[in-house]
Design a protein around this motif. Sequence first.
Motif, short mmCIF file in Angstrom:
data_model
loop_
_atom_site.label_atom_id
_atom_site.label_comp_id
_atom_site.label_asym_id
_atom_site.label_seq_id
_atom_site.Cartn_x
_atom_site.Cartn_y
_atom_site.Cartn_z
N LEU A 9 0.61 -1.31 0.15
CA LEU A 9 -0.08 0.00 -0.12
C LEU A 9 0.94 1.17 -0.01
N LYS A 10 2.04 1.09 0.91
CA LYS A 10 3.03 2.20 0.79
C LYS A 10 3.50 2.51 -0.60
N LEU A 11 3.66 1.56 -1.26
CA LEU A 11 4.31 1.87 -2.51
C LEU A 11 3.23 2.37 -3.61
N CYS A 12 2.07 1.79 -3.40
CA CYS A 12 0.98 2.43 -4.30
C CYS A 12 0.85 3.89 -4.06
N VAL A 13 0.84 4.29 -2.74
CA VAL A 13 0.67 5.70 -2.41
C VAL A 13 1.85 6.53 -2.78
N LEU A 14 2.95 6.01 -2.72
CA LEU A 14 4.24 6.82 -3.30
C LEU A 14 4.14 6.71 -4.86
N LEU A 15 3.57 5.71 -5.61
CA LEU A 15 3.54 5.72 -6.79
C LEU A 15 2.49 6.93 -7.35
N LEU A 16 1.67 7.14 -6.71
CA LEU A 16 0.34 7.97 -7.01
C LEU A 16 0.94 9.40 -6.93
N ILE A 17 1.88 9.46 -5.71
CA ILE A 17 2.26 10.82 -5.30
C ILE A 17 3.13 11.17 -6.47
N LEU A 18 4.29 10.28 -6.83
CA LEU A 18 5.13 10.60 -8.13
C LEU A 18 4.51 10.88 -9.38
N LEU A 19 3.41 9.93 -9.60
CA LEU A 19 2.88 10.26 -10.73
C LEU A 19 2.01 11.52 -11.01
N GLY A 20 1.27 12.03 -9.73
CA GLY A 20 0.70 13.44 -9.86
C GLY A 20 1.96 14.44 -10.23
N LEU A 21 3.00 14.23 -9.27
CA LEU A 21 3.91 15.33 -9.66
C LEU A 21 4.60 15.36 -11.07
N VAL A 22 4.61 14.20 -11.68
CA VAL A 22 5.12 14.19 -12.97
C VAL A 22 4.25 14.61 -13.71
N ASN A 23 2.86 14.52 -13.67
CA ASN A 23 1.73 14.88 -14.55
C ASN A 23 1.66 16.44 -14.24
N GLY A 24 1.71 16.98 -13.00
CA GLY A 24 1.86 18.38 -13.03
C GLY A 24 3.09 19.10 -13.55
N SER A 25 4.29 18.27 -13.39
CA SER A 25 5.44 19.02 -14.25
C SER A 25 5.24 19.01 -15.70
N PHE A 26 4.66 17.71 -16.24
CA PHE A 26 4.41 17.62 -17.62
C PHE A 26 3.52 18.58 -17.99
N ALA A 27 2.35 18.94 -17.37
CA ALA A 27 1.37 20.08 -17.83
C ALA A 27 2.17 21.36 -17.63
N GLU A 28 2.98 21.92 -16.79
CA GLU A 28 3.61 22.89 -16.50
C GLU A 28 4.58 23.18 -17.86
N ASN A 29 5.15 21.82 -18.19
CA ASN A 29 6.26 21.82 -19.14
C ASN A 29 5.48 22.14 -20.59
N ASP A 30 4.25 21.52 -20.68
CA ASP A 30 3.61 21.75 -22.05
C ASP A 30 2.85 22.78 -22.04
N TYR A 31 2.51 23.63 -21.04
CA TYR A 31 1.95 25.08 -21.19
C TYR A 31 3.02 25.91 -21.60
N GLY A 32 4.32 25.79 -21.03
CA GLY A 32 5.50 26.61 -21.16
C GLY A 32 6.11 26.64 -22.71
N ARG A 33 5.87 25.24 -23.24
CA ARG A 33 6.18 24.98 -24.61
C ARG A 33 5.11 25.67 -25.57
N CYS A 34 3.72 25.64 -25.26
CA CYS A 34 2.77 26.07 -25.86
C CYS A 34 2.92 27.81 -26.00
N GLU A 35 3.06 28.36 -24.88
CA GLU A 35 3.25 29.73 -24.47
C GLU A 35 4.45 30.16 -25.72
N SER A 36 5.30 29.51 -25.49
CA SER A 36 6.68 29.97 -26.36
C SER A 36 6.35 29.84 -27.84
#
Length: 494
Positions: A9-36
């Motif tokens: 369960l700990k591993l699942c929670v950790l993966l979900l947190i990491l996935l959220g961070l990755v998605n957030g980072s990807f969305a931020e990077n995608d917006y930055g790319r689009c803005e440019s």
Amino acid sequence: MYVCMDPALKLCVLLLILLGLVNGSFAENDYGRCESVVKSWARSSLDEEMTKDDKHTLRDLLFFLHVPRTGGRTYFHCFLKKLYPSYLECPRSYDKLRFDPSKPKCRLLVTHDDYSITSKLPRERTSVVTILRDPVDRVFSTYEFSIEVAARFLVHPNLTSATKMALRLSSKTKGVSTLDIWPWKYLVPWMREDLFARREARYSRGLNIIESNDSYDMEDFAMPLQEYINDPVAVDVVHNGATFQVAGLTNNSYIAEAHEVRHCVQKYKTLGKYVLQVAKKRLDEMLYVGLTEEHRKSATMFANVVGAQVISQLNAPNTSLETTDKTERSSFTDNDPDSSEHQNSTLDRGESAVTSSEGGEATEFNMTVGELMDAYEVCISNLRKAQSRRRISSLKRISPVNFTKEARLQVPEEILHKIRSLNDLDLQLYEYAKAIFNKQHKTSLLITEESWDNISGSAYGLWRVVTLAITCVFFIFLFLLIVNVRRRTSKVKK
């Protein structure tokens, strides 16, 4: 009490947190790319845009940027075809360029192409005109026309038969079919397939249908308006279509980055301001911007601003029109994109013949603005009658669907709100166009008043000269009369 968490369960929670961070980072990077991407395109477009000191002066080539469903067909048939003889009209390029734009010997280009086509035209010698329409009304009209044209194919027993016949007709004629023209080449096949599917569904149920009083929500016969506006096809082609067309960013664009810029703006609405900035700048530089809703004012202003200059230009003694190679113009003739039909019946062919002949053609250059407006009034009356006949004929095939102004009033406010939300850029551009139009209208009125003042001043000056001349003649006559009387008196005394 402390509870130990299961390692899995700990591993699942950790993966979900990491996935959220990755998605957030990807969305931020995608917006930055689009803005440019969007900012880079906007800067480049604004730098390329030339500020013309004489933007109100007609140049050698007139490009009519025809935004679909704005009444442009009326201007083409009832104004431009009256002004320009056929050999000065560029081969109509509603589907693709049909002439060498680097060396245009023609003087008039009319097309649904977006502004990016000007990259292939001699910009320093090109004037651009366009007409904009209230975005909500334009979406309604686009929806209605898509279904109207698609319904013409229902004379066939099935979709396969209709498609084969369309291909056969296309291969046999030099004309351009509606199915070849943007945006109808996307919208009509989409609606055609949908209409056949709904008809087959009705037949499979033994024609047991539930009728609705709302023509925009008769799902047994045609795609409901609400479903239409939310479909990805409409999102990409219809919504904010005027802004993307003026900005040169439609899916029919000539610039490589158009698709990426458009999709970035559709994904991140805040980036739309950069596209709007470019579109507004281009409207500012146009020779004329008309409004569908201000029909009479727009037509009068077009005649005075554009028509008068065309007449003057074609009548100029140093014009090079006589040396223009009339054979250079393609013998290619096409159906008008807003009126071309799937001609499988005698009725359709007859109506098409009316449409092709009703516009008339310029036969001489010495037309006055007044005569142009008189010809326009007759022409527009004929066009409206033909359009009404075509619509009635098409909609009979999906009766009881009947698109009218009254039927539009029944559409729920929530759908209208959705249309406004999906066309936020077009709404802002339309408001900007209204300001330009009002300014142009005032300028046009001032020019007209000055013309009348000049005429009045000239007439007054002429009247003074005539009065003075008459007075002089009178005094000379009186002098001669007195002299003659004295001579006679002198002779009598002798």
